[in-house]
Design a protein around this motif. Structure first.
Motif, PDB file in Angstrom:
ATOM      1  N   GLY A 179      87.399  25.317  25.364  1.00 35.47           N
ATOM      2  CA  GLY A 179      87.148  23.911  25.080  1.00 35.47           C
ATOM      3  C   GLY A 179      87.923  23.387  23.892  1.00 35.47           C
ATOM      4  O   GLY A 179      88.195  22.203  23.797  1.00 35.47           O
ATOM      5  N   ASN A 180      88.268  24.253  22.949  1.00 33.50           N
ATOM      6  CA  ASN A 180      89.045  23.865  21.780  1.00 33.50           C
ATOM      7  C   ASN A 180      90.366  24.618  21.792  1.00 33.50           C
ATOM      8  O   ASN A 180      90.483  25.696  22.372  1.00 33.50           O
ATOM      9  CB  ASN A 180      88.318  24.202  20.476  1.00 33.50           C
ATOM     10  N   SER A 181      91.324  24.054  21.094  1.00 41.51           N
ATOM     11  CA  SER A 181      92.616  24.710  20.971  1.00 41.51           C
ATOM     12  C   SER A 181      92.958  24.801  19.488  1.00 41.51           C
ATOM     13  O   SER A 181      93.952  24.268  19.031  1.00 41.51           O
ATOM     14  CB  SER A 181      93.681  23.911  21.723  1.00 41.51           C
ATOM     15  N   ASP A 182      92.078  25.471  18.742  1.00 40.37           N
ATOM     16  CA  ASP A 182      92.286  25.556  17.302  1.00 40.37           C
ATOM     17  C   ASP A 182      92.460  27.005  16.853  1.00 40.37           C
ATOM     18  O   ASP A 182      92.356  27.944  17.640  1.00 40.37           O
ATOM     19  CB  ASP A 182      91.148  24.872  16.547  1.00 40.37           C
ATOM     20  N   PHE A 183      92.738  27.162  15.585  1.00 46.81           N
ATOM     21  CA  PHE A 183      93.020  28.481  15.015  1.00 46.81           C
ATOM     22  C   PHE A 183      91.865  29.450  15.236  1.00 46.81           C
ATOM     23  O   PHE A 183      92.081  30.602  15.606  1.00 46.81           O
ATOM     24  CB  PHE A 183      93.321  28.337  13.512  1.00 46.81           C
ATOM     25  N   ARG A 184      90.639  29.008  15.040  1.00 47.65           N
ATOM     26  CA  ARG A 184      89.469  29.884  15.176  1.00 47.65           C
ATOM     27  C   ARG A 184      89.320  30.414  16.608  1.00 47.65           C
ATOM     28  O   ARG A 184      89.071  31.599  16.823  1.00 47.65           O
ATOM     29  CB  ARG A 184      88.215  29.134  14.752  1.00 47.65           C
ATOM     30  N   VAL A 185      89.479  29.539  17.582  1.00 50.79           N
ATOM     31  CA  VAL A 185      89.348  29.949  18.984  1.00 50.79           C
ATOM     32  C   VAL A 185      90.393  31.007  19.336  1.00 50.79           C
ATOM     33  O   VAL A 185      90.083  32.045  19.926  1.00 50.79           O
ATOM     34  CB  VAL A 185      89.461  28.721  19.926  1.00 50.79           C
ATOM     35  N   PHE A 186      91.645  30.748  18.943  1.00 53.59           N
ATOM     36  CA  PHE A 186      92.702  31.709  19.270  1.00 53.59           C
ATOM     37  C   PHE A 186      92.576  32.999  18.481  1.00 53.59           C
ATOM     38  O   PHE A 186      92.912  34.075  18.975  1.00 53.59           O
ATOM     39  CB  PHE A 186      94.086  31.075  19.102  1.00 53.59           C
ATOM     40  N   THR A 187      92.076  32.930  17.247  1.00 53.73           N
ATOM     41  CA  THR A 187      91.851  34.148  16.469  1.00 53.73           C
ATOM     42  C   THR A 187      90.830  35.035  17.161  1.00 53.73           C
ATOM     43  O   THR A 187      91.041  36.240  17.327  1.00 53.73           O
ATOM     44  CB  THR A 187      91.379  33.796  15.045  1.00 53.73           C
ATOM     45  N   GLN A 188      89.723  34.452  17.595  1.00 55.42           N
ATOM     46  CA  GLN A 188      88.703  35.231  18.300  1.00 55.42           C
ATOM     47  C   GLN A 188      89.252  35.812  19.602  1.00 55.42           C
ATOM     48  O   GLN A 188      88.993  36.972  19.943  1.00 55.42           O
ATOM     49  CB  GLN A 188      87.474  34.368  18.578  1.00 55.42           C
ATOM     50  N   PHE A 189      90.008  35.006  20.328  1.00 58.94           N
ATOM     51  CA  PHE A 189      90.587  35.462  21.591  1.00 58.94           C
ATOM     52  C   PHE A 189      91.526  36.647  21.372  1.00 58.94           C
ATOM     53  O   PHE A 189      91.412  37.676  22.041  1.00 58.94           O
ATOM     54  CB  PHE A 189      91.312  34.299  22.255  1.00 58.94           C
ATOM     55  N   PHE A 190      92.445  36.529  20.411  1.00 62.25           N
ATOM     56  CA  PHE A 190      93.408  37.609  20.196  1.00 62.25           C
ATOM     57  C   PHE A 190      92.772  38.839  19.560  1.00 62.25           C
ATOM     58  O   PHE A 190      93.234  39.955  19.780  1.00 62.25           O
ATOM     59  CB  PHE A 190      94.609  37.116  19.394  1.00 62.25           C
ATOM     60  N   ALA A 244      93.234  42.383  21.271  1.00 60.06           N
ATOM     61  CA  ALA A 244      93.684  43.531  20.473  1.00 60.06           C
ATOM     62  C   ALA A 244      92.750  44.723  20.650  1.00 60.06           C
ATOM     63  O   ALA A 244      93.203  45.863  20.747  1.00 60.06           O
ATOM     64  CB  ALA A 244      93.789  43.139  19.005  1.00 60.06           C
ATOM     65  N   LEU A 245      91.440  44.476  20.715  1.00 61.66           N
ATOM     66  CA  LEU A 245      90.489  45.568  20.937  1.00 61.66           C
ATOM     67  C   LEU A 245      90.677  46.211  22.304  1.00 61.66           C
ATOM     68  O   LEU A 245      90.558  47.426  22.456  1.00 61.66           O
ATOM     69  CB  LEU A 245      89.052  45.062  20.790  1.00 61.66           C
ATOM     70  N   GLU A 246      90.964  45.401  23.308  1.00 59.21           N
ATOM     71  CA  GLU A 246      91.181  45.929  24.654  1.00 59.21           C
ATOM     72  C   GLU A 246      92.418  46.821  24.722  1.00 59.21           C
ATOM     73  O   GLU A 246      92.483  47.753  25.512  1.00 59.21           O
ATOM     74  CB  GLU A 246      91.299  44.791  25.675  1.00 59.21           C
ATOM     75  N   PHE A 247      93.415  46.541  23.888  1.00 65.79           N
ATOM     76  CA  PHE A 247      94.651  47.317  23.888  1.00 65.79           C
ATOM     77  C   PHE A 247      94.689  48.359  22.778  1.00 65.79           C
ATOM     78  O   PHE A 247      95.741  48.956  22.523  1.00 65.79           O
ATOM     79  CB  PHE A 247      95.866  46.390  23.740  1.00 65.79           C
ATOM     80  N   ALA A 248      93.572  48.602  22.105  1.00 68.11           N
ATOM     81  CA  ALA A 248      93.540  49.503  20.952  1.00 68.11           C
ATOM     82  C   ALA A 248      94.042  50.916  21.277  1.00 68.11           C
ATOM     83  O   ALA A 248      94.669  51.556  20.448  1.00 68.11           O
ATOM     84  CB  ALA A 248      92.131  49.562  20.370  1.00 68.11           C
ATOM     85  N   ASP A 249      93.793  51.397  22.484  1.00 73.36           N
ATOM     86  CA  ASP A 249      94.211  52.751  22.857  1.00 73.36           C
ATOM     87  C   ASP A 249      95.570  52.793  23.540  1.00 73.36           C
ATOM     88  O   ASP A 249      96.041  53.864  23.923  1.00 73.36           O
ATOM     89  CB  ASP A 249      93.162  53.396  23.776  1.00 73.36           C
ATOM     90  N   SER A 250      96.202  51.651  23.720  1.00 72.84           N
ATOM     91  CA  SER A 250      97.507  51.598  24.388  1.00 72.84           C
ATOM     92  C   SER A 250      98.620  51.891  23.387  1.00 72.84           C
ATOM     93  O   SER A 250      98.599  51.395  22.266  1.00 72.84           O
ATOM     94  CB  SER A 250      97.751  50.212  24.996  1.00 72.84           C
ATOM     95  N   PRO A 251      99.588  52.694  23.801  1.00 75.01           N
ATOM     96  CA  PRO A 251     100.705  52.967  22.895  1.00 75.01           C
ATOM     97  C   PRO A 251     101.647  51.770  22.811  1.00 75.01           C
ATOM     98  O   PRO A 251     102.132  51.281  23.820  1.00 75.01           O
ATOM     99  CB  PRO A 251     101.399  54.166  23.538  1.00 75.01           C
TER     100      PRO A 251
END
Length: 75
Positions: free
Chosen positions: A42-53, A57-64
């Motif tokens: 619903g928003n396109s601000d820094f906070r929304v994208f920070t939470q998304f990324f 990042a957690l999903e890819f934590a084990d990826s080389p």
């Protein structure tokens, strides 16, 4: 790569695109780019994208050596 490409009234759509290394274009000999996940927000601000990324990042934590990027659009 992520790109906030669409603003559909009160909903923004951010699409993930990745190179599918399981496929090869026989003409260009390159891996094709394909759509991955879509992020509806619903928003396109820094906070929304920070939470998304942070979640991504957690999903890819084990990826080389994961590589994530986005365009330089300002929120």
């Amino acid at each position: 790569m992520f790109d906030k490409t669409l603003n559909l009234a009160d909903v923004h759509v951010t699409a993930a695109v990745y190179k599918n290394v399981a496929m090869l274009n026989s003409r260009t000999m390159e891996h094709p780019g394909v759509f991955g996940a879509f992020f509806l927000h619903g928003n396109s601000d820094f906070r929304v994208f920070t939470q998304f990324f942070q979640h991504i990042a957690l999903e890819f934590a084990d990826s080389p050596n994961p590589v994530l990027g986005c365009d330089e659009e300002r929120p």
